[in-house]
Design an enzyme around this catalytic site. Structure first.
Site, PDB file in Angstrom:
ATOM      1  N   ASN A 136       0.826  -1.206   0.000  1.00  0.00           N
ATOM      2  CA  ASN A 136       0.000   0.000   0.000  1.00  0.00           C
ATOM      3  C   ASN A 136       0.853   1.246   0.000  1.00  0.00           C
ATOM      4  OD1 ASN A 136      -0.519   1.932   2.534  1.00  0.00           O
ATOM      5  ND2 ASN A 136       0.168  -0.057   3.324  1.00  0.00           N
ATOM      6  N   PHE A 140      -1.323   8.242   4.059  1.00  0.00           N
ATOM      7  CA  PHE A 140      -2.103   8.904   5.125  1.00  0.00           C
ATOM      8  C   PHE A 140      -3.328   9.625   4.562  1.00  0.00           C
ATOM      9  CE2 PHE A 140       1.693   9.573   8.284  1.00  0.00           C
ATOM     10  CZ  PHE A 140       1.621   8.238   8.649  1.00  0.00           C
ATOM     11  N   SER A 206       5.741   5.086   8.482  1.00  0.00           N
ATOM     12  CA  SER A 206       5.064   4.782   7.219  1.00  0.00           C
ATOM     13  C   SER A 206       5.975   5.201   6.071  1.00  0.00           C
ATOM     14  CB  SER A 206       3.734   5.524   7.119  1.00  0.00           C
ATOM     15  OG  SER A 206       2.805   4.922   7.966  1.00  0.00           O
ATOM     16  N   PRO A 207       6.106   4.335   5.046  1.00  0.00           N
ATOM     17  CA  PRO A 207       7.040   4.668   3.967  1.00  0.00           C
ATOM     18  C   PRO A 207       6.455   5.631   2.943  1.00  0.00           C
ATOM     19  CG  PRO A 207       6.158   2.463   3.640  1.00  0.00           C
ATOM     20  CD  PRO A 207       5.544   2.983   4.915  1.00  0.00           C
ATOM     21  N   ASN A 208       5.183   6.036   3.119  1.00  0.00           N
ATOM     22  CA  ASN A 208       4.505   6.763   2.044  1.00  0.00           C
ATOM     23  C   ASN A 208       4.349   8.256   2.280  1.00  0.00           C
ATOM     24  OD1 ASN A 208       4.043   4.221   0.684  1.00  0.00           O
ATOM     25  ND2 ASN A 208       2.543   3.816   2.283  1.00  0.00           N
ATOM     26  N   THR A 209       4.979   8.786   3.327  1.00  0.00           N
ATOM     27  CA  THR A 209       4.977  10.230   3.564  1.00  0.00           C
ATOM     28  C   THR A 209       6.424  10.692   3.512  1.00  0.00           C
ATOM     29  OG1 THR A 209       2.948  10.196   4.863  1.00  0.00           O
ATOM     30  CG2 THR A 209       4.453  12.028   5.282  1.00  0.00           C
ATOM     31  N   LYS A 255       6.017   3.806  16.823  1.00  0.00           N
ATOM     32  CA  LYS A 255       5.941   2.703  15.849  1.00  0.00           C
ATOM     33  C   LYS A 255       7.087   2.823  14.860  1.00  0.00           C
ATOM     34  CE  LYS A 255       2.808   0.280  12.693  1.00  0.00           C
ATOM     35  NZ  LYS A 255       1.409   0.078  12.317  1.00  0.00           N
ATOM     36  N   ASN A 284       6.097  -1.463  11.196  1.00  0.00           N
ATOM     37  CA  ASN A 284       5.303  -1.000  10.063  1.00  0.00           C
ATOM     38  C   ASN A 284       5.609  -1.873   8.833  1.00  0.00           C
ATOM     39  OD1 ASN A 284       3.674   0.807   8.468  1.00  0.00           O
ATOM     40  ND2 ASN A 284       4.103   2.356  10.032  1.00  0.00           N
TER      41      ASN A 284
HETATM   42  C1  LIG Z   1      -3.585  -1.014   3.627  1.00  0.00           C
HETATM   43  C2  LIG Z   1      -2.732  -0.726   4.835  1.00  0.00           C
HETATM   44  C3  LIG Z   1      -2.778   0.536   5.421  1.00  0.00           C
HETATM   45  C4  LIG Z   1      -1.981   0.813   6.546  1.00  0.00           C
HETATM   46  N1  LIG Z   1      -2.057   2.035   7.140  1.00  0.00           N
HETATM   47  C5  LIG Z   1      -1.344   2.281   8.264  1.00  0.00           C
HETATM   48  C6  LIG Z   1      -1.455   3.525   8.947  1.00  0.00           C
HETATM   49  O1  LIG Z   1      -2.226   4.413   8.563  1.00  0.00           O
HETATM   50  N2  LIG Z   1      -0.685   3.715  10.045  1.00  0.00           N
HETATM   51  C7  LIG Z   1       0.167   2.760  10.528  1.00  0.00           C
HETATM   52  O2  LIG Z   1       0.825   2.971  11.558  1.00  0.00           O
HETATM   53  N3  LIG Z   1       0.266   1.553   9.910  1.00  0.00           N
HETATM   54  C8  LIG Z   1      -0.464   1.302   8.811  1.00  0.00           C
HETATM   55  N4  LIG Z   1      -0.366   0.077   8.200  1.00  0.00           N
HETATM   56  C9  LIG Z   1       0.615  -0.914   8.712  1.00  0.00           C
HETATM   57  C10 LIG Z   1      -0.036  -1.932   9.639  1.00  0.00           C
HETATM   58  O3  LIG Z   1      -0.533  -1.319  10.801  1.00  0.00           O
HETATM   59  C11 LIG Z   1       0.996  -3.014  10.040  1.00  0.00           C
HETATM   60  O4  LIG Z   1       2.033  -2.402  10.772  1.00  0.00           O
HETATM   61  C12 LIG Z   1       1.589  -3.743   8.840  1.00  0.00           C
HETATM   62  O5  LIG Z   1       0.617  -3.922   7.823  1.00  0.00           O
HETATM   63  C13 LIG Z   1       2.141  -5.115   9.216  1.00  0.00           C
HETATM   64  O6  LIG Z   1       1.126  -5.961   9.699  1.00  0.00           O
HETATM   65  P1  LIG Z   1       0.378  -7.084   8.789  1.00  0.00           P
HETATM   66  O7  LIG Z   1       1.459  -7.853   8.093  1.00  0.00           O
HETATM   67  O8  LIG Z   1      -0.412  -7.893   9.768  1.00  0.00           O
HETATM   68  O9  LIG Z   1      -0.487  -6.327   7.849  1.00  0.00           O
HETATM   69  C14 LIG Z   1      -1.146  -0.206   7.076  1.00  0.00           C
HETATM   70  C15 LIG Z   1      -1.114  -1.468   6.462  1.00  0.00           C
HETATM   71  C16 LIG Z   1      -1.910  -1.739   5.369  1.00  0.00           C
HETATM   72  C17 LIG Z   1      -1.851  -3.111   4.756  1.00  0.00           C
END
Ligand SMILES: Cc1cc2nc3c(=O)[nH]c(=O)nc-3n(C[C@H](O)[C@H](O)[C@H](O)COP(=O)(O)O)c2cc1C
Length: 402
Positions: A136, A140, A206-209, A255, A284
């Site tokens: 993804n 944000f 988060s890698p997207n900001t 985080k 993350n």
């Molecule tokens: C679609 C998507 C959106 C995410 N958005 C956020 C976010 O807004 N903030 C955050 O701290 N982590 C976000 N994450 C990261 C997750 O909280 C988690 O750290 C990461 O996906 C690893 O867990 P998983 O393998 O169970 O998905 C997002 C993950 C996914 C897949």
């Protein structure tokens, strides 16, 4: 587009009907009808739809306290079980009670940015089905603090009307894309939402900001933490807090990413210990692309953070490293690639006091939550642990699984 909207509408209705017809979240209807139907939609539509179905109260509920051996206390707070919903699913605090209702011991909302912002252009979420993974680059997308504030206040103002469920609620804060003074954004988040939070998360991974992850560097992190801790501590002052909350403040967690060098991890551990931060979320999504990925390159090369099964090992290694570097003194929430009780147990043995998941519900639906709980309870008993806390970090004390 019209076809997609129609399909979405049908699926929302179909999923809602099927979910409500299903007697439990683990029902075959959920697993074999609803989830494949949901996967016909593009991932973002499916996500929005899943949140809507949940928010409309149509998900069946299951007990979060079905296994008394899973009850655990962290930061003096009682969790009915250690399995939580990771940030990113309920970004705007729309469906907290529904997600507690499917059995999660805790739900983390966010990341919420101070001002509403759209995030990156679509498409920005991709399913790597062959790898049970997700990439993804939402960036944000947030309805902002005011919206989340309204949802959180409605929830506590009239619990009966909204199907209130007991459970722990974490608030994950982000920064707006164009903000220069990042600390100010986190301070605004704490001021606005801190009173609703059982714990607060400063998401700097988060890698997207653009530039966000550089806040993990030693100098920047130290300066950021100083400012957010002042804001956090003010929550307990008489002018800020209700009588019930006065004097108590929510724990503050940071985080982190799984893509850190050994030196980065040492720096982070030393800053967090020095400043007396309360905990860590590890981790993350990753910007790396493991060589083992089986999905087509057109998908694996999409820009963004990778989550799900291929992240599991890297995230667990990061939990292990951070537990060692903090001498087991800082509770860690372990997250990344958890889809079974065995995966949750692995994170706990490596040093996690609590565990979260997100991507596995994309593939398995909410029915995996009670399954993970049952298997985890079984594993604790088989390995002669009397509680979750007994098992936390056990591999660092020489424990090996039976
Ligand atoms: C679609 C998507 C959106 C995410 N958005 C956020 C976010 O807004 N903030 C955050 O701290 N982590 C976000 N994450 C990261 C997750 O909280 C988690 O750290 C990461 O996906 C690893 O867990 P998983 O393998 O169970 O998905 C997002 C993950 C996914 C897949």
């Amino acid at each position: 587009m019209a076809l997609r909207s129609l399909l979405a509408a049908v699926a929302v209705g179909g999923a809602a009907a099927a979910f409500s017809a299903a007697s439990s979240v683990t029902s075959p209807v959920t697993t074999h009808l609803v989830m494949p139907l949901v996967r016909l939609l593009d991932p973002e539509t499916a996500h929005v739809m899943a949140v809507r179905v949940a928010a409309s109260g149509l998900l069946p509920t299951t007990r979060a306290d079905a296994h008394p051996s899973l009850a655990t206390t962290v930061w003096g707070k009682q969790f009915s079980n250690p399995i939580g919903l990771a940030a990113g699913f309920d970004k705007h605090a729309d469906c907290i009670d529904a997600m507690l209702g499917v059995g999660f011991g805790f739900v983390e909302i966010g990341s919420v940015t101070p001002v509403a912002q759209p995030g990156n252009p679509k498409p920005r979420v991709f399913r790597l089905t062959d790898d049970r993974a997700v990439i993804n680059r939402y960036g944000f997308n947030s309805f902002g603090l005011d919206y989340a504030h309204d949802r959180l206040s409605e929830r506590v103002a009239d619990p009966a009307a909204r199907g209130f469920q007991h459970g722990i609620v974490g608030v994950n804060l982000g920064k707006n894309k164009t903000t220069v003074d990042a600390a100010d954004d986190y301070v605004q988040g704490i001021n606005k939402l801190g009173k609703f939070a059982d714990y607060i998360v400063v998401n700097i991974s988060s890698p997207n900001t653009p530039g966000l992850r550089s806040l993990q560097g030693k100098q920047e992190l130290g300066a950021l933490i100083d400012r957010v801790l002042v804001a956090r501590d003010r929550l307990g002052l008489p002018s800020q807090a209700s009588a019930a909350v006065r004097g108590r403040v929510p724990p503050l967690l940071v985080k982190i990413a799984p893509d850190l060098t050994p030196a980065d991890k040492e720096d982070i551990a030393s800053v967090l210990m020095d400043k007396k931060v309360d905990g860590l979320i590890v981790s993350n999504t990753t910007i790396s692309r493991p060589a083992t990925l089986k999905s087509p390159a057109s998908l694996t090369q999409e820009t963004g953070g990778l989550s799900g099964a291929p992240l599991r090992q890297l995230a667990t290694e990061t939990v292990r490293d951070m537990y060692t570097l903090t001498q087991g003194r800082l509770p860690i929430i372990g997250v990344g690639g958890v889809s079974t009780g065995d995966d949750a147990f692995e994170k706990i043995l490596a040093g996690a006091s609590l565990v979260q998941l997100y991507s596995s519900i994309v593939y398995d639906g909410p029915g995996i939550v009670p399954k993970i709980q049952s298997r985890l309870a079984e594993l604790l008993a088989e390995n002669s642990f009397t509680s979750v806390s007994d098992a936390v970090g056990a591999e660092h004390r020489g424990f090996r699984r039976k």
